[in-house]
Scaffold this active site. Sequence first.
Site, PDB file in Angstrom:
ATOM      1  N   ASP A 141      41.453  57.878   3.424  1.00  0.00           N
ATOM      2  CA  ASP A 141      41.079  59.277   3.916  1.00  0.00           C
ATOM      3  C   ASP A 141      41.302  59.512   5.259  1.00  0.00           C
ATOM      4  O   ASP A 141      40.600  58.945   6.169  1.00  0.00           O
ATOM      5  CB  ASP A 141      39.628  59.025   3.532  1.00  0.00           C
ATOM      6  CG  ASP A 141      38.918  60.440   3.835  1.00  0.00           C
ATOM      7  OD1 ASP A 141      39.394  61.483   4.096  1.00  0.00           O
ATOM      8  OD2 ASP A 141      37.704  60.552   3.769  1.00  0.00           O
ATOM      9  N   ASP A 156      42.958  66.492   6.601  1.00  0.00           N
ATOM     10  CA  ASP A 156      42.005  65.594   5.690  1.00  0.00           C
ATOM     11  C   ASP A 156      42.675  65.367   4.415  1.00  0.00           C
ATOM     12  O   ASP A 156      42.611  66.254   3.303  1.00  0.00           O
ATOM     13  CB  ASP A 156      40.601  66.363   5.790  1.00  0.00           C
ATOM     14  CG  ASP A 156      39.644  65.754   5.016  1.00  0.00           C
ATOM     15  OD1 ASP A 156      40.003  64.311   4.518  1.00  0.00           O
ATOM     16  OD2 ASP A 156      38.701  66.123   4.458  1.00  0.00           O
TER      17      ASP A 156
END
Lengths: 441, 48
Positions: free
Chosen positions: A223, A36
């Site tokens: 992201d 992430d």
Amino acid sequence: DGSDTDIVALKNYMDAQYFGEIGVGTPPQKFTVIFDTGSSNLWVPSTKCYFSVPCYFHSKYKSSESSTYKKNGKTAAIRYGTGAISGFFSEDNVKIGDIVVKRQEFIEATREPSVTFLVAKFDGILGLGFKEISVGNATPVWYNMVKQGLVKEPVFSFWLNRNVEEEEGGELVFGGMDPNHFKGKHTYVPVTQKGYWQFDMGDVLIDGKESGYCNGGCSAIADSGTSLLAGPTTVVTMINHAIGAVGVVSQECKAVVEQYGQTIMDLLLTEAHPKKICSQVGLCTFDGTRGVSAGIESVVDEKDGRSSGLGDAMCSACEMAVVWMQNQLRRNQTQDRILNYVNELCERLPSPMGQSAVECGSISSMPSVSFTIGGKIFDLSPHEYILKVGEGAAAQCISGFMGLDIPPPRGPLWILGDMFMGRYHTVFDSGKLRVGFAEAA
Amino acid sequence: ASNDGLLRIGLKKLKLDHNNGLAARLESKEAKDLRASIRKYNFRGKLG
């Protein structure tokens, strides 16, 4: 800090996920993690997690079975949209691919109260953001990789395979990029705010036409931990209208158009400062840069001490209407048509942080949506921004765009998740503090 | 790791289907309640 948790909230949406395997400890205990770029900590469930049901459905780290475990014990908690994980810091070796990162700080999660983690296919999260947003000031894994000389360049890159027919999920490359997975050259933009992989972005185009809202610049974050795309409600509403997405009908928005629409248009035509229009008509106060709610709430329908929040809503609606009208005036549309269009937009507002359904049969006729990054246009076709769930008559289609309103100075902000990173191979270069995008192959 | 000095991590992909809750959540009671509350109280979104 509220401004940071705002962004982390997107982690609810983990429906088109990409994850990989790591080992923690010696011998390595296997965990499936999301890589992430929107967070910076590594956490895995702990064997000391007794009272959270999700822990019983996932692999758990047992420090007593690792010869390289070092105790830390400092408590830690990370807030997500629908819950939080909490636990304590530990230190151990982390195996990623064939390399071993030594003495890596990570969180042993002892509480995972959210249902998000119960249904999740992954055990934990490995953050690839900067240390600046790391909970407990823990050093992110990739910093240690570079520090320990395990990779030749302080760069990592993502290739996400969007081909639904193929099993292979994608590839995360540490130390550089794999030339097999992109075409042409990358367009690089500098990281503007260390913490997230945040950069400046230009306007969003719908069917090749400017939407106007990000003319003056918006920020964006690449992201990998977010599946979809999130951006300002003003723009997502325009996209919803263009693709026929089901939206929320806003009575406040309709009221603004009905009562103030013509006045707003007249003021725009007299070339009044657009940012001041909503304060001029009395729906907002001007804070020097934009209209903000005066904080005056309607008490007409106040019940049990709760107000309707109408004042705030009317100000927001007015601010959006100004952008929408300005955009249409630029295209020389007639006033009647503009008012009608803006009224239609009032029926297409995205649910905050929610998803919007669209007609599966209309995908091929939907427009492209493009992002301007580093002066170049990055297109997404409808097949790339619509998620199709199921097959045949049971198929449902969901727009990849969600509304997310982050106020200045951090916003307006776009979150470019896997949907964008799938189309565009993404390079995260910490040495030169830049993010690069190229056509994925 | 390979000869070119890069460390490659293969990623798995979660395929979308009815069971992963994406579509189901759209029609869940929670979602409907949320939409209803947004209309009245939260026009700008909870992050606005």
